[in-house]
Design a protein around this motif. Structure first.
Motif, PDB file in Angstrom:
ATOM      1  N   THR A 157      -2.316  -4.312   3.909  1.00 29.66           N
ATOM      2  CA  THR A 157      -2.533  -3.634   2.625  1.00 29.66           C
ATOM      3  C   THR A 157      -1.802  -4.333   1.479  1.00 29.66           C
ATOM      4  OG1 THR A 157      -0.680  -2.133   3.097  1.00 29.66           O
ATOM      5  CG2 THR A 157      -2.885  -1.392   3.719  1.00 29.66           C
ATOM      6  N   ILE A 165      -5.704   1.085  -0.382  1.00 28.96           N
ATOM      7  CA  ILE A 165      -4.772   1.455   0.684  1.00 28.96           C
ATOM      8  C   ILE A 165      -5.283   2.688   1.428  1.00 28.96           C
ATOM      9  CG2 ILE A 165      -2.457   2.332   1.151  1.00 28.96           C
ATOM     10  CD1 ILE A 165      -1.492   0.547  -1.185  1.00 28.96           C
ATOM     11  N   LYS A 166      -5.785   3.674   0.684  1.00 29.48           N
ATOM     12  CA  LYS A 166      -6.312   4.877   1.337  1.00 29.48           C
ATOM     13  C   LYS A 166      -7.548   4.534   2.166  1.00 29.48           C
ATOM     14  CE  LYS A 166      -7.925   9.599   0.638  1.00 29.48           C
ATOM     15  NZ  LYS A 166      -8.971   9.436   1.666  1.00 29.48           N
ATOM     16  N   ARG A 169      -6.386   3.018   5.390  1.00 28.57           N
ATOM     17  CA  ARG A 169      -5.828   4.020   6.288  1.00 28.57           C
ATOM     18  C   ARG A 169      -6.935   4.803   6.986  1.00 28.57           C
ATOM     19  NH1 ARG A 169      -2.940   7.018   2.788  1.00 28.57           N
ATOM     20  NH2 ARG A 169      -4.469   8.668   2.571  1.00 28.57           N
ATOM     21  N   SER A 187       4.148  -3.588   7.908  1.00 30.05           N
ATOM     22  CA  SER A 187       3.928  -3.186   6.526  1.00 30.05           C
ATOM     23  C   SER A 187       5.255  -2.806   5.892  1.00 30.05           C
ATOM     24  CB  SER A 187       2.969  -1.996   6.456  1.00 30.05           C
ATOM     25  OG  SER A 187       2.822  -1.536   5.128  1.00 30.05           O
ATOM     26  N   GLU A 192       2.715   4.994   4.217  1.00 32.51           N
ATOM     27  CA  GLU A 192       1.468   4.741   4.926  1.00 32.51           C
ATOM     28  C   GLU A 192       1.704   4.643   6.430  1.00 32.51           C
ATOM     29  OE1 GLU A 192      -1.734   4.649   3.824  1.00 32.51           O
ATOM     30  OE2 GLU A 192      -0.790   5.446   2.025  1.00 32.51           O
ATOM     31  N   GLN A 195       2.089   8.013   7.947  1.00 29.09           N
ATOM     32  CA  GLN A 195       0.842   8.776   8.069  1.00 29.09           C
ATOM     33  C   GLN A 195      -0.056   8.255   9.180  1.00 29.09           C
ATOM     34  OE1 GLN A 195      -1.223  10.121   4.362  1.00 29.09           O
ATOM     35  NE2 GLN A 195       0.280   8.851   3.332  1.00 29.09           N
ATOM     36  N   MET A 196       0.045   6.955   9.487  1.00 20.10           N
ATOM     37  CA  MET A 196      -0.900   6.334  10.407  1.00 20.10           C
ATOM     38  C   MET A 196      -0.395   6.183  11.830  1.00 20.10           C
ATOM     39  SD  MET A 196      -2.384   3.275   8.019  1.00 20.10           S
ATOM     40  CE  MET A 196      -3.256   2.546   9.400  1.00 20.10           C
TER      41      MET A 196
END
Length: 292
Positions: A157, A165-166, A169, A187, A192, A195-196
């Motif tokens: 990203t 970026i969203k 994801r 990263s 992010e 969340q991932m």
């Protein structure tokens, strides 16, 4: 699916990795974190067989990269460092040529992946006309063309805007949901990663200093953001009650402590309390604590 065992690598007199190990299960999304020079890209380079380790090995689905590189990497797609393309050719021609390096070109599969990454309308345009985000999508399409079981991504990203970026994801989470794909990426975007990823490893100075589930990062510690005036006097009182300062403005309180009683006591000794708010410990908090 991926077993990294005791990787060590030294460039000149400087150790880049020192006995780094971790495992990634099938269908997991795994994050490698660390400052620049921590060893993240060296680790991915060894997994991809592009860097020879001084010690250790990387095993992909039971096959050692160091002993049977071609067989191991048939199961892998990757974006490593800055993706490069033939600027004067179209995106489609780039995918056709690059696919032929490793096997026969599959037109139907390529059309499907191009549509999946959202490049159908521009795949016939020359790559030199692509934006940075479009190049990243083309690189992702190239990485997916071997239909890999494992996807390795180096700063995927980097340079993308929030919308990009969203999109990335959601795309990666969709791959895992629909295909059960295993993904490893590094990263600097900790929010992010949180969340991932199912699990993360934090590298510092070539050493693995943390490895674990993202869900367990918060732990059992009770953290509060506080604003006290005067700070020093208020903090002295809180420390007598078993509290601990994480950094100025953030404290940890013991499990048995009642925040309401602490606030009342602070006011009673004439310490002004402007804030005393509970927070959840984030991956960023953990990362900063470890790397500092």
């Amino acid at each position: 699916m991926l077993d990294v065992r005791n990787l060590s690598k030294q460039f000149g007199k400087k150790p880049a990795l020192e006995e780094v190990s971790f495992q990634v299960g099938e269908g997991q999304i795994y994050g490698l974190l660390g400052h620049n020079g921590a060893g993240k890209s060296t680790t991915l380079g060894i997994i991809l067989g592009m860097v020879e380790p001084d010690q250790g090995e990387a095993i992909i689905n039971g096959v050692s990269v160091q002993k049977k590189r071609a067989s191991a990497l048939r199961q892998v797609g990757s974006i490593f460092e800055s993706p490069c393309f033939y600027e004067y050719l179209s995106g489609w021609e780039n995918l056709r040529i690059l696919s032929n390096y490793s096997g026969p070109f599959d037109k139907k599969a390529t059309e499907e992946i191009v549509g999946r990454v959202g490049l159908t309308e521009r795949i016939g345009s020359k790559v030199r006309t692509y934006s940075h985000g479009m190049r990243q999508r083309l690189a992702l399409a190239q990485a997916l063309l071997p239909m890999p079981m494992v996807l390795l991504l180096d700063e995927p990203t980097d340079g993308l805007d929030p919308e990009g970026i969203k999109w990335f994801r959601d795309f990666i989470l969709g791959l895992r949901r629909e295909r059960g794909m295993t993904v490893v990426f590094n990263s600097h975007l900790l929010a992010e990663v949180e969340q991932m990823c199912d699990r993360v490893a934090i590298l510092k100075g070539g050493k693995r200093v943390f490895e674990g589930k993202v869900a367990s990062v918060g732990g059992d510690e009770r953290l509060f953001d506080v604003d006290l005036d005067p700070w020093e006097e208020g903090m002295r009182f809180l420390e007598l009650q078993g509290c601990r300062m994480i950094r100025k403005g953030r404290i940890s309180i013991p499990p048995e402590a009642d925040p309401a009683i602490l606030v009342a006591a602070l006011v009673g000794i004439r310490v002004r309390v402007s804030a005393f708010s509970p927070i959840r410990r984030s991956l960023e908090d953990l990362y900063l604590e470890i790397t500092r």
